[in-house]
Write a protein that holds these residues in place. Structure first.
Motif, PDB file in Angstrom:
ATOM      1  N   ARG A  19      11.272  82.696 -18.030  1.00 20.13           N
ATOM      2  CA  ARG A  19      10.482  82.629 -18.691  1.00 20.13           C
ATOM      3  C   ARG A  19       9.984  83.746 -18.982  1.00 20.13           C
TER       4      ARG A  19
ATOM      5  N   CYS B 247      14.158  80.021 -13.445  1.00 23.72           N
ATOM      6  CA  CYS B 247      12.467  79.398 -14.476  1.00 23.72           C
ATOM      7  C   CYS B 247      12.032  80.445 -15.027  1.00 23.72           C
TER       8      CYS B 247
ATOM      9  N   THR C  70      15.671  73.383 -18.532  1.00 28.97           N
ATOM     10  CA  THR C  70      14.997  74.626 -19.478  1.00 28.97           C
ATOM     11  C   THR C  70      14.735  74.577 -20.845  1.00 28.97           C
TER      12      THR C  70
ATOM     13  N   THR D 245       8.861  73.716 -14.788  1.00 28.91           N
ATOM     14  CA  THR D 245       9.220  74.424 -13.553  1.00 28.91           C
ATOM     15  C   THR D 245       9.669  73.392 -12.185  1.00 28.91           C
TER      16      THR D 245
ATOM     17  N   THR E 140      20.202  74.105 -14.821  1.00 29.27           N
ATOM     18  CA  THR E 140      18.329  74.682 -14.272  1.00 29.27           C
ATOM     19  C   THR E 140      17.999  75.356 -15.906  1.00 29.27           C
TER      20      THR E 140
END
Length: 289
Positions: free
Chosen positions: A149, A145, A87, A93, A83
Motif C-alpha cells: 500500500r 499489505c 489484495t 489487510t 496476499t
C-alpha cells in the motif's frame, strides 16, 4: 513432543482441517465469493496449508516452531503470492490476516481431542507454539499489505507530482510552467528540477512560471518562486512570473516580498506577449483567404 502432535494432525487429518478451515472462514465472512471462485479460494487454502505442514514436518526434530527459521521460507513465499493476489482484488489487510488466523480453531479442536496427557502440559505447549507461528504468519501478511500500500501511495504521489508540475513548450525557445494547487518545499524542488531540465532540452530562452492556479501565495511560496527564477537566470534564460492577480500583488506587498529583477505579469497572455518582444518575434494573424 508438542510439535510431533501438531505434525501428526496436519498430516493425517488434512482433508478434515481444510474443510474446517474453510467453514471457519465462511462463518467469519471471509469467503469473498464476489472476488474469488470456490476453486480459487480452495487453492489458496491448500497452498498455505501444505507449506505450513512442510515447515512443521521439518521442525519436529527440534520440537520447536520457530517463526524465524529457514524452514518457513516456502510458507512466506506462498503467503506473499496469495496476499498480493487477494489484495489486488480488494481483500482488506484485516481480512487477509483473519484468513490465516482462522486455521487456529479447527487445529485446536483436534489437539484437544487427540492429545492425551495427564496435566495438560503437552496440549498447552502445542497450542502456544502453534499460536505463535500462526500469529507470526498473519503479521507477515499484514506487513506485506502495508508495504504494498505504501509503495502504491508513493507511486501515485510521484505520478501526481509529475502531472502537477509540467513544463510546456509554448513556442520556439519559450516554455511555460503552469502551477496549480499548493506549492510546498518538495514540490518547489520538483518544479525547479523540471524547469532547469526543460531549459536544456528545449533550448529555451524564456521561462514563464504561471501561478494563476496557485491556491495561496505566502512568504514561503514567494521565496520558492524567486529561487526558481534565480536558477533560471543562472541557466542563461529569463524568467517571467505570470498570473499575478490584484489580490496576490497586495499580499506580496504586505509580506514585503521583493521580486527583484524577476519580471511579473498579470496573465499568461501578457507574459507570452512580453516573451515575444524579448525574442524580437512578431506573431501576425493570418488573413482569411
Amino acid at each position: 513432543m508438542p510439535v510431533r502432535h501438531i505434525h501428526t494432525i496436519l498430516d493425517n487429518e488434512r482433508d478434515f482441517l481444510l474443510k474446517a478451515w474453510g467453514s471457519t472462514q465462511a462463518e467469519e465472512g471471509l469467503i469473498r465469493k464476489d472476488l474469488f471462485s470456490e476453486r480459487e479460494a480452495r487453492a489458496h487454502i491448500e497452498l498455505v496449508f501444505d507449506a505450513l505442514s512442510q515447515g512443521v514436518a521439518v521442525s519436529v526434530k527440534h520440537d520447536m516452531l520457530d517463526p524465524e527459521a529457514d524452514c518457513w521460507d516456502d510458507l512466506r513465499a506462498v503467503l506473499a503470492k496469495i496476499t498480493r493476489e487477494r489484495t489486488k482484488r480488494g481483500v482488506s489487510t484485516g481480512e487477509m490476516a483473519a484468513f490465516v488466523l482462522a486455521l487456529k480453531y479447527p487445529l485446536f479442536e483436534r489437539l484437544r481431542a487427540t492429545v492425551n496427557d495427564t496435566n495438560g502440559e503437552v496440549l498447552i505447549e502445542a497450542i502456544n507454539q502453534f499460536t505463535r507461528l500462526i500469529d507470526a504468519a498473519a503479521l507477515y501478511t499484514t506487513e506485506l499489505c502495508i508495504s504494498d500500500r505504501d509503495k502504491t501511495i508513493q507511486r501515485q504521489q510521484d505520478e501526481m507530482m509529475e502531472l502537477a508540475s509540467p513544463v510546456v513548450e509554448l513556442w520556439d525557445r519559450i516554455v511555460a510552467v503552469p502551477l496549480v494547487g499548493t506549492l510546498d518545499s518538495m514540490r518547489a524542488q520538483e518544479v525547479m528540477e523540471n524547469t532547469l531540465s526543460a531549459i536544456v532540452e528545449k533550448k529555451a530562452d524564456i521561462v514563464i512560471i504561471d501561478i494563476t492556479g496557485v491556491v495561496t501565495v505566502d512568504t514561503q511560496v514567494a521565496q520558492h518562486l524567486i529561487r526558481t527564477a534565480a536558477a533560471v537566470r543562472l541557466m542563461g534564460a529569463e524568467a517571467i512570473i505570470s498570473g499575478i492577480s490584484p489580490r496576490i500583488a497586495q499580499t506580496m506587498v504586505q509580506l514585503g516580498v521583493d521580486t527583484g529583477e524577476v519580471r511579473t505579469r498579470s496573465s499568461l497572455r501578457m507574459a507570452l506577449a512580453d516573451a515575444f518582444r524579448q525574442l524580437d518575434t512578431d506573431v501576425v494573424a493570418r488573413k482569411p483567404v
